[in-house]
Each structure stands twice: as C-alpha cells, then as structure tokens.
Design an enzyme around this catalytic site. Structure first.
Site, PDB file in Angstrom:
ATOM      1  N   GLU A 110       0.801  -1.040   0.090  1.00 44.44           N
ATOM      2  CA  GLU A 110       0.105   0.149  -0.024  1.00 44.44           C
ATOM      3  C   GLU A 110       0.929   1.115  -0.007  1.00 44.44           C
ATOM      4  O   GLU A 110       2.091   1.249   0.688  1.00 44.44           O
ATOM      5  CB  GLU A 110      -0.926   0.092   1.311  1.00 44.44           C
ATOM      6  CG  GLU A 110      -1.815  -1.193   1.504  1.00 44.44           C
ATOM      7  CD  GLU A 110      -2.401  -0.981   2.779  1.00 44.44           C
ATOM      8  OE1 GLU A 110      -2.326  -0.159   3.638  1.00 44.44           O
ATOM      9  OE2 GLU A 110      -3.068  -2.279   3.177  1.00 44.44           O
ATOM     10  N   LYS A 112       2.459   4.703   1.502  1.00 48.13           N
ATOM     11  CA  LYS A 112       2.471   5.141   2.951  1.00 48.13           C
ATOM     12  C   LYS A 112       2.420   6.560   2.667  1.00 48.13           C
ATOM     13  O   LYS A 112       3.251   7.622   2.222  1.00 48.13           O
ATOM     14  CB  LYS A 112       4.012   4.691   3.105  1.00 48.13           C
ATOM     15  CG  LYS A 112       4.260   5.261   4.587  1.00 48.13           C
ATOM     16  CD  LYS A 112       5.590   4.598   5.197  1.00 48.13           C
ATOM     17  CE  LYS A 112       5.757   4.976   6.584  1.00 48.13           C
ATOM     18  NZ  LYS A 112       5.615   6.360   6.888  1.00 48.13           N
ATOM     19  N   ASP A 114       1.886  10.310   3.402  1.00 49.76           N
ATOM     20  CA  ASP A 114       2.729  11.227   4.358  1.00 49.76           C
ATOM     21  C   ASP A 114       1.823  12.110   5.122  1.00 49.76           C
ATOM     22  O   ASP A 114       1.614  13.336   4.511  1.00 49.76           O
ATOM     23  CB  ASP A 114       3.794  11.896   3.656  1.00 49.76           C
ATOM     24  CG  ASP A 114       5.139  12.287   4.329  1.00 49.76           C
ATOM     25  OD1 ASP A 114       4.890  12.044   5.911  1.00 49.76           O
ATOM     26  OD2 ASP A 114       5.727  12.999   3.908  1.00 49.76           O
ATOM     27  N   TYR A 220      -6.785   2.467   6.410  1.00 52.75           N
ATOM     28  CA  TYR A 220      -6.128   1.422   5.882  1.00 52.75           C
ATOM     29  C   TYR A 220      -6.242   0.356   6.788  1.00 52.75           C
ATOM     30  O   TYR A 220      -5.466  -0.889   6.626  1.00 52.75           O
ATOM     31  CB  TYR A 220      -4.668   1.685   5.379  1.00 52.75           C
ATOM     32  CG  TYR A 220      -3.999   2.396   6.399  1.00 52.75           C
ATOM     33  CD1 TYR A 220      -3.576   3.939   6.323  1.00 52.75           C
ATOM     34  CD2 TYR A 220      -3.555   1.761   7.667  1.00 52.75           C
ATOM     35  CE1 TYR A 220      -2.938   4.436   7.199  1.00 52.75           C
ATOM     36  CE2 TYR A 220      -2.773   2.641   8.556  1.00 52.75           C
ATOM     37  CZ  TYR A 220      -2.627   4.230   8.355  1.00 52.75           C
ATOM     38  OH  TYR A 220      -1.870   4.835   9.319  1.00 52.75           O
ATOM     39  N   LYS A 308      10.988   2.566   2.690  1.00 54.18           N
ATOM     40  CA  LYS A 308      11.011   3.982   2.757  1.00 54.18           C
ATOM     41  C   LYS A 308      11.651   4.303   1.355  1.00 54.18           C
ATOM     42  O   LYS A 308      12.835   4.077   0.906  1.00 54.18           O
ATOM     43  CB  LYS A 308      11.779   4.657   3.799  1.00 54.18           C
ATOM     44  CG  LYS A 308      10.707   4.431   5.061  1.00 54.18           C
ATOM     45  CD  LYS A 308       9.995   5.597   5.199  1.00 54.18           C
ATOM     46  CE  LYS A 308      10.319   6.757   5.688  1.00 54.18           C
ATOM     47  NZ  LYS A 308      10.568   6.891   7.096  1.00 54.18           N
ATOM     48  N   CYS A 402      19.253  48.212   1.116  1.00 51.56           N
ATOM     49  CA  CYS A 402      18.398  47.516   0.235  1.00 51.56           C
ATOM     50  C   CYS A 402      19.022  47.319  -1.136  1.00 51.56           C
ATOM     51  O   CYS A 402      19.635  48.328  -1.520  1.00 51.56           O
ATOM     52  CB  CYS A 402      17.090  48.258  -0.106  1.00 51.56           C
ATOM     53  SG  CYS A 402      16.246  47.926  -1.497  1.00 51.56           S
ATOM     54  N   CYS A 405      17.542  50.177  -3.759  1.00 51.13           N
ATOM     55  CA  CYS A 405      17.460  51.681  -3.681  1.00 51.13           C
ATOM     56  C   CYS A 405      18.681  52.200  -2.797  1.00 51.13           C
ATOM     57  O   CYS A 405      18.859  53.320  -2.568  1.00 51.13           O
ATOM     58  CB  CYS A 405      16.097  52.087  -3.070  1.00 51.13           C
ATOM     59  SG  CYS A 405      15.849  51.698  -1.409  1.00 51.13           S
ATOM     60  N   CYS A 420      13.210  46.727   3.431  1.00 55.06           N
ATOM     61  CA  CYS A 420      13.289  47.948   2.788  1.00 55.06           C
ATOM     62  C   CYS A 420      12.230  48.826   3.302  1.00 55.06           C
ATOM     63  O   CYS A 420      11.136  48.436   2.786  1.00 55.06           O
ATOM     64  CB  CYS A 420      13.652  48.057   1.418  1.00 55.06           C
ATOM     65  SG  CYS A 420      13.392  49.570   0.623  1.00 55.06           S
ATOM     66  N   CYS A 425      10.991  52.928  -2.970  1.00 55.90           N
ATOM     67  CA  CYS A 425      12.211  51.902  -3.538  1.00 55.90           C
ATOM     68  C   CYS A 425      11.546  51.478  -4.893  1.00 55.90           C
ATOM     69  O   CYS A 425      10.453  50.866  -4.917  1.00 55.90           O
ATOM     70  CB  CYS A 425      12.324  51.019  -2.713  1.00 55.90           C
ATOM     71  SG  CYS A 425      13.228  49.276  -3.207  1.00 55.90           S
TER      72      CYS A 425
HETATM   73  S1  IVH Z   1       0.183   0.543   8.693  1.00 54.53           S
HETATM   74  C1  IVH Z   1       0.720  -1.646  12.570  1.00 54.53           C
HETATM   75  N1  IVH Z   1      -0.522   1.366   6.437  1.00 54.53           N
HETATM   76  O1  IVH Z   1       3.244   5.190   8.442  1.00 54.53           O
HETATM   77  C2  IVH Z   1       0.230  -0.908  11.390  1.00 54.53           C
HETATM   78  N2  IVH Z   1       0.718   2.757   8.064  1.00 54.53           N
HETATM   79  O2  IVH Z   1       5.605   4.220  10.600  1.00 54.53           O
HETATM   80  C3  IVH Z   1       0.639   0.505  11.097  1.00 54.53           C
HETATM   81  N3  IVH Z   1       1.239   5.117   7.305  1.00 54.53           N
HETATM   82  O3  IVH Z   1       2.290   5.590  11.899  1.00 54.53           O
HETATM   83  C4  IVH Z   1       0.424   1.387  10.278  1.00 54.53           C
HETATM   84  N4  IVH Z   1       0.117   4.809   5.294  1.00 54.53           N
HETATM   85  O4  IVH Z   1       0.592   6.737  10.121  1.00 54.53           O
HETATM   86  C5  IVH Z   1       0.200   1.721   7.611  1.00 54.53           C
HETATM   87  N5  IVH Z   1      -1.077   2.441   4.287  1.00 54.53           N
HETATM   88  C6  IVH Z   1      -0.554   2.695   5.619  1.00 54.53           C
HETATM   89  C7  IVH Z   1       0.005   3.684   5.876  1.00 54.53           C
HETATM   90  C8  IVH Z   1       0.644   3.654   6.996  1.00 54.53           C
HETATM   91  C9  IVH Z   1       0.674   5.632   6.070  1.00 54.53           C
HETATM   92  C10 IVH Z   1       1.816   5.787   8.561  1.00 54.53           C
HETATM   93  C11 IVH Z   1       1.071   5.524   9.641  1.00 54.53           C
HETATM   94  C12 IVH Z   1       2.379   5.054  10.644  1.00 54.53           C
HETATM   95  C13 IVH Z   1       3.465   5.171   9.769  1.00 54.53           C
HETATM   96  C14 IVH Z   1       4.459   3.752   9.812  1.00 54.53           C
END
Ligand code: IVH
Length: 662
Positions: A110, A112, A114, A220, A308, A402, A405, A420, A425
């Site tokens: 899935e 991740k 942010d 999720y 990551k 500045c 000027c 400034c 100016c």
């Molecule tokens: S699963 C035990 N799925 O990533 C299961 N986490 O360090 C834990 N995150 O704190 C989470 N997308 O905030 C999971 N598809 C996803 C995610 C996800 C983002 C974040 C979540 C967690 C951090 C993992």
C-alpha cells in the site's frame, strides 16, 4: 404523504451517497450545483424541524464553538508504528523472517501516505470519536475537526455496534500550495510541507478553520469490530470501502516479495505525479490469522514493514545569492545553483528562507550544498556538505542596504527578516506594479515585468496611478515595443478601468488583504467611499475579517498618500463601485457550466469568474442538468461524459461569444 422525519432521513442518505461517490470513489453522479441544492434543502428542513436534526446529518460537519484545548484519549490497543526497509535486501530479509512461520506468504503493498495517523471510532454506525495517534498509547480527541473532512463519512453503510479504524489524514499538494500562498499574503509563516500543514490544521481549536483547509484521508486498517472478523488485509480494505470509508485504490496484492519490490520501484518512479505526498510503500502480510504468531517488537509488528523511498536530495554548487525585494519591502535570499534534476524537474534556484538560517547552517557561496523539495514541490537548500569545503568559500553577508535603492535595511524586532522601508524604492514599486497589473488583480495584458522595468527606470511611472496617464508615443519608443504593441497596451490599460471594485482593492496590495478577502469585502462595502468610512469595529462585523486585516485596511485608507493615489485613479475613470447583486443583470442565471481541459486565453479561474458574474454556475462534474460543457485542449473524461449525455459543447471561442452577447 411521508412525514418530515422520513423526508429528512431519506435526503440525508441521498446526500451521503453523493459524498461517497464524489470523495471516496471519485466518480460523482450529480453536479456540485445539484449537491449544493440538496444540502440547502436539508438545511432548511432541519432549521424548520430542529428536533429531527441528528448529529450524523451531512449538515453537521462544522459546528459549535472553539475548544479550549483537546482532551486526551487512550487507545484500546497501542497504535504501533513500523520498522523501515531501505533496499531490496531489507525486504528479502523481512520476507525470510516471515517464511520461517508462514508458508508462501502473500502481501498487500500500500502507499505510505505522508500525513498524520488517526483512529476513528464508529458506534452503531455513527462517527463517535476521532483521535490522533499521539505517542501510540494515547492521543488527542480531534473529533470536531475530523468531522469537517468530507471524505470521512459521518455514518457508515451498516450500523455495527462498534467499529474502530485507523488511517492517515493528509493535505493534497494543490491545497498545500494554495494555503501557503494565502499565508504568504497574510504574512503568516508558510508550512514546511503538506504533512505539517495537515497536522497544523487538525490541531486547530476552531473547527471552522479546519473546514477551510480541504484535508482528505485514506483508511487502511480495521482495529476492532464487534462480532465479525476478517481474514486478510485485502478483505479488510474491501470491507472498509464497502462501509463508505475512503480507501486508497492503488494497493496491490502481491504473490511474493519480488512482486512487492517491483511495485515499490514503479511507485517510487511515479510518485511525483500523485496529487498527494507519499514517502514509501507499506508491505503487510495479507493473512491476518498468522499475524499474532509473528509477534512484535516494542513499537512495531513483525508482519509489516515500511519500504521508505530514498530521500530526494541532491548535491549541487551554490554559485551565488540573489536578493529579491518584495512589494512589502521584504528582502529575501534565493540560492543560485548549478542545475540539478530533482524530484521530477530541473532546479537552479532554491529558497534560502532567511539570514538567520543561513548563519545557523553556515551556508557559504561556493559550497557544495544539499537541496531537496519541501513537500515534493518547493526547492530548498538543506545545508552545506562541510567535508567538501575547499577553503575558498565566501560567507554570505546580511544585507545592510536594500539592493535596489540603497536605503538602510531594517531588521524589526519580532521578525527574522530584513526589510527595505523606503516606500519609493524602485524594486518595491516594480513589484507593486507587476502585482497591480497581474491577472488576478487589474489584469492589464502586456503589462509584464519587462515593460514595468523600463517604465520605472525611465521615470515614467512612480505610482500605479501614473499607468493611466501614459503617453502612447513614448511607449512605442521603448525596447521591444513598437507602434502596434503600444496601441494594444494602451487599449489593455483602458479596458482595466472597468474591472470590479474587488479587483481594484486586491490590486492596491493592502497588507493582509488578498483576492479572496477583497471579494468578500465588496459584498459589504459597495464603493471606495465605503472603504474610507469603514472602522475597525464595523469591519470586524464581517465574518472572516480578523483584527489584523481590519487594522490594515483602516491604516491603508487613512494614509494621505494612498488617498491621493486613489483619488487619481478615480479621476482617471476607474470603476470604484460594486454592482449590488440585486441590481445586476444575470442573463446566465440557472445555467450550469462545466469546464474541462486548458483554456488558452481565459484560463479556468477567469472563465469561472466571468460566468459567475453573469449569474451562471460552474460545476466540477457533468450531469444531465449541465447546460454547457466548455472544452479546452486536452480535455478530461468530463468531455466524454458530456458527449454521451448530449450536452451542448462549447469551445473557448464560443464561450467568449456567449459571454459577450449575454
Ligand atoms: S499500517 C501496525 N498503512 O506510516 C500497522 N501505515 O511508521 C501500522 N502510514 O504511523 C500502520 N500509510 O501513520 C500503515 N497504508 C499505510 C500507511 C501507514 C501511512 C503511516 C502511519 C504509521 C507510519 C508507519
């Protein structure tokens, strides 16, 4: 006849269904205008029959007063985090460990997201509580704010007695850019990235502020459900989606770890094109029943891992520092870099923020520096690579004067910035003029930075009002001008005299007043004289006008120099009155327009503004009730849908004609 209660319930269900189609499935069935109408109808019915207004009604997303603070919530089970993987080898290692216990493990991979992690509790199908992850054991109760997020349903499809889910709240990249421009206009510190912006928005004590931030979410994980169990992560995601929760549709079921790695590589490559930020791929053992056999470390389970993406950072050489003086006099340092390819584009300039930061990080000219893109968008210098210093790098000096000027640069006590303060100016004047003539302000076509530079340098313009007394022959003699361009420019200047009062207020560049606030103000103040007469108290009566804006307006209109400029603009024949809504001819009233593709001359914003000024509505999606689909180049699926439904199709030229005739 149905009783009112049933009508309210049915209407609420209908609206929920539309929200699900729009926010979760990204496949709306009706236009925005129609949705608004349904909402209005429901609001009216509930206002007339408040005894039938339920807390999970679609009208109840923003409510009540500001909080004093957030209360703490203890999670049923700790919300764990994940171990990280940075390479194929790390993933193989993870897979090997699982193989010891599970034969031929399958995975769900899935995105991740942010953002920030939240836990939602639904009781009898109704959103009961939303809490941040906090330290994993307990977080903060942010229910009121989470309720403002449209993609999160206030009610699930089925009324299970208790369902607890976990997901990620995020801010789309576009919203992050919009918000930072707005913050910049209001001289508030911009957010460093969409994640911080999302976190800041969720931690607002006033949910009305959160409601304005267009946050979104992906769910999720199913943390708890009374009665039933699910067998796999794939099933979990389908269950969540069936219940109306927003589930990211790009998750992939993988037969083995190689497939997982292929997915990671593909996503890593394409992630810059996504409308939201992701920082990796979460890999989860699909089979839920064996998860407990694998156990967990202190903070993370052994059945999942986060792959990551490598941080998108590049090294390049800092060649120089350019100082730019803004309209308000702010002197901002920009790094001039050797070009590098970074997160999907070529970067040769990057923000250095302010001089405190330069000193703190000891950034010098000639340094090899590390650059990245904040929130995947804005290039930034992270710092020097000290090991690569040769010794001939030069310290960056704070500005004493500045750069435009030569007047003394002032550092005020409460700011990290140098300014400034000379309002005459030339750099400030140029920026003010560029802003005055820009598309969202007076929209003077052809009056760009190149022309403005010359006008200021030749002393022809010292003030915005001077733009309206320019001499066509003199213009024609300027560089890259000529008789024809001068004539066009004069016409464009003339045309700008009829712009709305809102645009004029925007164009004046009053501190803290952007285009949106200017438009809002002209709903209450119809002439420039109304602005002169406004007091801080009277302005504060307007919703969304805060003390800083009110004070800034009063200060601006009290300043004799500004009054003189405005008087000259008025004398030149500029429109200084807003037509009241009821006096306006609205020939397009009742007509709904959908815009798709790139409109070459007008642009989408301007087209929408023009349609709305004539009483038309602009909607985001095509339905049977759409009156016209306006199609630019490279139109989206809305075009196909419009053709299918037999909607009137207009190209940009047709639209312009229609607007002219109306
Ligand atoms: S699963 C035990 N799925 O990533 C299961 N986490 O360090 C834990 N995150 O704190 C989470 N997308 O905030 C999971 N598809 C996803 C995610 C996800 C983002 C974040 C979540 C967690 C951090 C993992």
């Amino acid at each position: 006849m149905q009783d009112v209660k049933t009508v309210i319930e049915n209407l609420s269900d209908e609206i929920r269904q539309h929200e699900y189609r729009y926010y979760v499935l990204d496949d709306p069935m009706i236009s925005d205008a129609e949705y608004d109408q349904l909402m209005q109808k429901l609001t009216k019915l509930e206002d007339e029959n408040p005894q039938f207004r339920s807390s999970d009604s679609p009208t109840q997303r923003v409510g009540g007063k500001s909080l004093e603070g957030f209360s703490s919530v203890r999670h049923r089970n700790p919300l764990l985090s994940l171990d990280n993987a940075f390479s194929y080898a790390d993933l193989v290692e993870f897979d090997k460990r699982i193989n010891k216990i599970v034969d031929q493990p399958h995975y769900m991979a899935e995105f991740k997201i942010d953002g920030l992690s939240v836990a939602l509790i639904y009781q009898n199908g109704v959103l009961h509580q939303a809490a941040t992850r906090g330290d994993g054991v307990s977080g903060e109760d942010v229910t009121l704010n989470v309720k403002t997020i449209r993609s999160i349903p206030l009610k699930l499809k089925q009324a299970y007695s208790r369902v607890e889910v976990r997901g990620e709240i995020y801010m789309p990249k576009k919203e992050f850019l919009r918000l930072n421009i707005e913050r910049d206009e209001q001289e508030e510190k911009p957010f460093a990235n969409p994640r911080n912006a999302a976190a800041g928005s969720i931690r607002q004590l006033d949910s009305k502020v959160t409601a304005q931030r267009s946050l979104s979410a992906f769910i999720y994980d199913l943390l708890y459900m009374e009665g039933e169990t699910v067998e796999s992560q794939e099933e979990t995601l389908s269950f969540l989606l069936e219940q109306g929760l927003p589930v990211n549709q790009q998750a992939k079921y993988c037969e083995n770890i190689e497939e997982v790695f292929d997915f990671c590589m593909r996503v890593q490559e394409q992630r810059h094109e996504l409308p939201y930020d992701i920082d990796g791929v979460v890999v989860k053992l699909d089979d839920i029943s064996v998860r407990s056999d694998l156990g967990q470390t202190a903070k993370s389970p052994r059945w999942a891992i986060a792959y990551k993406f490598p941080a998108e950072e590049k090294e390049t050489i800092l060649r120089g520092v350019e100082l730019n003086v803004s309209r308000t006099g702010l002197i901002a340092p920009t790094a001039i870099l050797d070009s590098v390819n970074l997160a999907g584009s070529t970067v040769s300039r990057a923000s250095l923020h302010n001089f405190d930061l330069i000193a703190e990080k000891d950034i010098r000219i000639g340094d090899v520096v590390l650059v990245h893109k904040a929130g995947d968008i804005i290039p930034e210098v992270l710092g020097p690579v000290i090991e690569k210093r040769k010794g001939n790098e030069q310290t960056i000096m704070v500005p004493e004067i500045c750069p435009a000027c030569g007047s003394h640069a002032v550092r005020s006590e409460d700011e990290v910035a140098y300014r400034c303060e000379n309002i005459n100016c030339p750099a400030r004047l140029k920026e003010s003029l560029v802003f005055f003539a820009s598309r969202d302000a007076m929209d003077i076509e052809g009056m760009g930075p190149a022309v403005i530079d010359q006008l200021v340098e030749q002393g022809l313009v010292q003030n915005v009002a001077d733009l309206y007394v320019l001499d066509e022959q003199k213009l024609a003699t300027m560089e890259r001008m000529g008789v024809k361009s001068a004539e066009n420019l004069m016409q464009a200047i003339e045309a700008s005299k009829t712009r709305s009062l809102g645009r004029l207020i925007t164009a004046l560049g009053i501190r803290h007043i952007g285009a949106k606030s200017a438009r809002l103000l002209t709903q209450y103040l119809f002439t420039i004289d109304d602005f002169y007469q406004a007091t801080v108290e009277s302005l504060l009566q307007i919703n969304d006008i805060g003390p800083r804006m009110a004070e800034s307006l009063v200060y601006f209109f009290a300043e004799p120099r500004n009054r003189e400029t405005i008087a000259r603009l008025k004398e030149a024949g500029l429109n200084t009155m807003e037509e009241k809504q009821e006096d306006r001819a609205l020939p397009l009233q009742g007509k709904t327009f959908v815009l798709t593709g790139t409109l070459e001359t007008l642009g989408r914003n301007e087209a929408a503004e023009k349609i709305e000024a004539l009483g038309g509505k602009v909607s985001g999606s095509v339905s049977k009730k759409t009156s016209y689909a306006v199609v630019g180049s490279e139109p989206g699926s809305k075009y196909d849908k419009a053709v299918q439904l037999g909607i009137n199709i207009l190209n940009e030229k047709d639209l312009l004609e229609l607007l002219r005739e109306s």
